[in-house]
Design a protein around this motif. Sequence first.
Motif, short mmCIF file in Angstrom:
data_model
loop_
_atom_site.label_atom_id
_atom_site.label_comp_id
_atom_site.label_asym_id
_atom_site.label_seq_id
_atom_site.Cartn_x
_atom_site.Cartn_y
_atom_site.Cartn_z
N GLY A 287 0.80 -1.22 0.00
CA GLY A 287 0.00 0.00 0.00
C GLY A 287 0.83 1.26 0.00
O GLY A 287 0.39 2.30 -0.50
N LEU A 288 2.04 1.20 0.56
CA LEU A 288 2.91 2.37 0.53
C LEU A 288 3.22 2.80 -0.89
O LEU A 288 3.26 3.99 -1.22
N GLY A 289 3.47 1.81 -1.76
CA GLY A 289 3.75 2.13 -3.15
C GLY A 289 2.60 2.86 -3.82
O GLY A 289 2.81 3.77 -4.63
N GLU A 290 1.40 2.48 -3.47
CA GLU A 290 0.22 3.12 -4.07
C GLU A 290 0.07 4.56 -3.62
O GLU A 290 -0.59 5.36 -4.29
N GLU A 291 0.64 4.91 -2.46
CA GLU A 291 0.49 6.27 -1.92
C GLU A 291 1.49 7.26 -2.50
O GLU A 291 1.38 8.47 -2.26
N ILE A 292 2.46 6.78 -3.24
CA ILE A 292 3.49 7.68 -3.79
C ILE A 292 2.86 8.66 -4.77
O ILE A 292 2.12 8.28 -5.67
N GLU A 293 3.17 9.94 -4.58
CA GLU A 293 2.64 11.00 -5.46
C GLU A 293 3.72 11.67 -6.29
O GLU A 293 3.42 12.28 -7.32
N ARG A 294 4.98 11.56 -5.84
CA ARG A 294 6.07 12.20 -6.57
C ARG A 294 7.34 11.37 -6.40
O ARG A 294 7.61 10.81 -5.34
N VAL A 295 8.10 11.27 -7.49
CA VAL A 295 9.40 10.60 -7.46
C VAL A 295 10.46 11.61 -7.92
O VAL A 295 10.30 12.27 -8.96
N VAL A 296 11.53 11.71 -7.15
CA VAL A 296 12.70 12.47 -7.57
C VAL A 296 13.76 11.45 -7.94
O VAL A 296 14.23 10.68 -7.10
N LEU B 19 6.98 12.92 -11.86
CA LEU B 19 8.36 12.48 -11.95
C LEU B 19 9.28 13.67 -12.18
O LEU B 19 9.13 14.40 -13.16
N VAL B 20 10.23 13.86 -11.26
CA VAL B 20 11.24 14.91 -11.37
C VAL B 20 12.58 14.23 -11.63
O VAL B 20 13.02 13.38 -10.85
N VAL B 21 13.21 14.55 -12.75
CA VAL B 21 14.49 13.95 -13.13
C VAL B 21 15.61 14.93 -12.82
O VAL B 21 15.58 16.09 -13.25
N VAL B 22 16.60 14.46 -12.06
CA VAL B 22 17.78 15.27 -11.75
C VAL B 22 18.95 14.72 -12.55
O VAL B 22 19.35 13.57 -12.37
N SER B 23 19.47 15.55 -13.46
CA SER B 23 20.55 15.08 -14.34
C SER B 23 21.50 16.22 -14.65
O SER B 23 21.06 17.34 -14.96
N GLY C 125 10.43 5.71 -18.21
CA GLY C 125 8.97 5.63 -18.32
C GLY C 125 8.38 6.70 -19.22
O GLY C 125 7.16 6.79 -19.37
N THR C 126 9.24 7.54 -19.84
CA THR C 126 8.82 8.69 -20.66
C THR C 126 7.69 9.45 -19.95
O THR C 126 6.66 9.75 -20.53
N ASN C 127 7.92 9.76 -18.68
CA ASN C 127 6.87 10.31 -17.83
C ASN C 127 7.32 11.56 -17.08
O ASN C 127 6.60 12.09 -16.26
#
Length: 542
Positions: free
Chosen positions: A262-271, A293-297, A306-308
């Motif tokens: 269930g924790l995975g389902e609660e994710i709203e943002r990924v850095v 999705l925030v990409v740091v590069s 994921g082209t997201n």
Amino acid sequence: MGDASRCAQLVVTELLGAGVQEVVLCPGSRSAPLAYELFEADKIGLLRLHVRLDERTAGFLALGLAKAAESPVAVVTTSGTATANLHPAVLEAFHSHIPLVAMTADRPRAARHAGGNQTTDQAGLFRNHVRAETQIDDTPTTPRSWRFELGRVLTAAVGTRSGTPGPVHVNLSFSEPLVPGVESAPIQPELQVTPRPLGHAPVVLPTGPQTLVVAGALTPSAGAAARAFAEQADLPLLAEPVSNARGGSHALATGRLLLRTGLGEEIERVVMFGHPTLARPVMRLLGREDVELVVVSPYGEWIDPGTNARLVANAVALDRVRDGWRERWTEADEAMSVRLQEVLDGLAYLSGPVVAARLWSALGAADTLVVGSSSPVRDLDLAPVSETPPTVYANRGLAGIDGTVSTAVGVGLVVERPTHALMGDETFLHDTTGLIVGRHEQRPDLRIVVANDNGGAIFATLEHGHPVHSGAYERIFGTPHDVDLERLATATGAGYRRVETGEDLSEVLAEPPLGIEVVEAVIDRRLRRTLDNEIGSLTVAV
């Protein structure tokens, strides 16, 4: 039947129609649609199939077959560095006028510049050394165009119209599903991305969304920055072992397993930092439309499997989060780690995850580890987290198994301190020449731990290991080789030890390596799929 299987079926039919009677195949997942069709054609005598572990060897085997038969011979590889290993044979075929048909599997065109695992620009790879080349995409389904392109290049191979036979290149983009008898996946909608210019100040992210930090393959300094960001913002950190960020209080040992809860389902943002490649749950997370999705590069081009991505920045900042979100992940990770250890302790045989965990736990901040692709790096992804992990290097740009021994030797020569490497038996065998060091050359202190399961265990954990494919599995994916690693190692002057238990391995690891040593950890892959399923089904209360 999915589009990939339909395309592969037509390809094999066209090869047969062009007089191809010999085909050489190297095992791989992306090339699986062709592998299944070739396996069936071989069973009923339509062609003769030859399976080899090394793509370079496969290319020259196909060259020899074509020379003797004076007819076109195809060689099939998966994507990534595997394709490049055909180049020497292609060069020889070009200058010898040999009709070699190089058939390289590829990811879908949309993944080519998004950083998908084992994805590079394969179109035109042999451009100056083939008579013709073509790109075939399995979607949308266009059998007429497939036939046209195949007919064009196969005609060029034998020189029917030109009078100049030679090698040709067919690059086949296969989309999932890659096994027969299942439906095609739906097409994902396009999303808008906002890249920020390089060199600007860190982008300050708003607080609020439930955020997970994901760290893929990174340099030591970049990994330290990813870890520092997660700790400063007090966020859970899912760091791959090759990220150089997998340490400290915020890193998760079982992050990929927790994504199924269930924790995975609660994710709203990924850095996201670096190039994640290991876990399908992570790939699915990165492609979820409901996740920002925030990409740091630091590079002009960025990774987005994921082209997201909604935002691309060279650096980000986030005020410390104090809502208990990270603590929930840490508690769940501790509980899941206990469940995982119970499973591993209950095994009556030495397994890949145990080998990886023993090695990881034996190393510290003063140590260096080189990790091979395939199962070992994924096994490390479940190893316990330490406060002071080793510095890690790996060839994850294309995640190929090529040159891993030589890479480890090079790393050891530069760091000038005891170095360890972990790799599977096929990865080790793929670069045994890396053990050959001339008498006047410098040798590093390098211990190579080979998790030897006599074949390709990674495929057992994928769809190809399903019992429905058992008739084909062992031949075209398991590929047992029965090589005596002791004789191979000692023939090159390397030291050799054999271990069959975790305790034996820990005893060996208690002493630093001296010169180049090979430690053969004998593991059993017959129950690998069962073990993987058992681990994947673990749950904890969240």
